[in-house]
Design an enzyme around this catalytic site. Structure first.
Site, PDB file in Angstrom:
ATOM      1  CE  LYS A  55       1.862  37.468  17.970  1.00 51.64           C
ATOM      2  NZ  LYS A  55       2.557  37.831  19.192  1.00 51.64           N
ATOM      3  CD  GLN A  99       4.644  40.820  19.559  1.00 54.48           C
ATOM      4  OE1 GLN A  99       3.544  40.311  19.393  1.00 54.48           O
ATOM      5  NE2 GLN A  99       5.767  40.169  19.320  1.00 54.48           N
ATOM      6  CG  ASP A 122       2.372  35.324  23.922  1.00 52.55           C
ATOM      7  OD1 ASP A 122       2.078  34.870  22.798  1.00 52.55           O
ATOM      8  OD2 ASP A 122       2.710  36.500  24.105  1.00 52.55           O
TER       9      ASP A 122
END
Length: 158
Positions: A55, A99, A122
């Site tokens: 990422k 995460q 997200d």
């Protein structure tokens, strides 16, 4: 036709990355600040570390600055929520993600809902999920967005 179509994920990814890089460059040239992604990484899950590294690499490739905040797996949920609240208020942070998975003693849903919806990279905050379900503007979870993007792009070529 009964024939399968081979989709080059690598080719599509390169196209999308170029487009995003152009958008970021345009955003900055209009006088806006460079987008900044903050990733909270808890613990030492090897797969999570690989995902986060990828990422960060992708963000850099399109001109987005980023940082990783690493915390030990024994961090308390309260400490993680306090850190999330601090980052929500930080104007230097454009986007925030935690995460997953988190250690068992931390409730992932509580943490995801603690991220400000407008910084929720997200798209896991309950408000963003609700907006998505109601076909309203929202942050779409990355996997779903990627699949939809492939369908849209390949639909033009089939």
């Amino acid at each position: 036709s009964d024939e399968a179509t081979i989709i080059s994920g690598t080719k599509l990814a390169k196209e999308v990355l170029k487009e995003v890089q152009r958008d970021v460059d345009s955003w900055i040239s209009c006088g806006n600040k460079r987008p900044h992604l903050t990733i909270l990484l808890v613990g030492d899950n090897p797969a999570s570390h690989i995902y986060v590294r990828n990422k960060i690499k992708a963000a850099a490739a399109v001109g987005i600055s980023s940082e990783i905040i690493l915390r030990p797996k024994n961090i308390s949920q309260e400490e993680l929520l306090d850190l999330t609240a601090k980052l929500n208020k930080d104007s230097a942070v454009s986007g925030l993600l935690v995460q997953l998975p988190l250690p068992d003693h931390i409730d992932e849903r509580t943490v995801c809902n603690a991220i400000a919806p407008e910084k929720d990279v997200d798209g896991f905050h309950i408000i963003n999920i609700g907006r998505l379900c109601l076909d309203q503007p929202s942050v779409i979870p990355a996997t779903a967005a990627a699949v939809w993007e492939i369908i849209k792009r390949m639909g033009k070529r089939l």
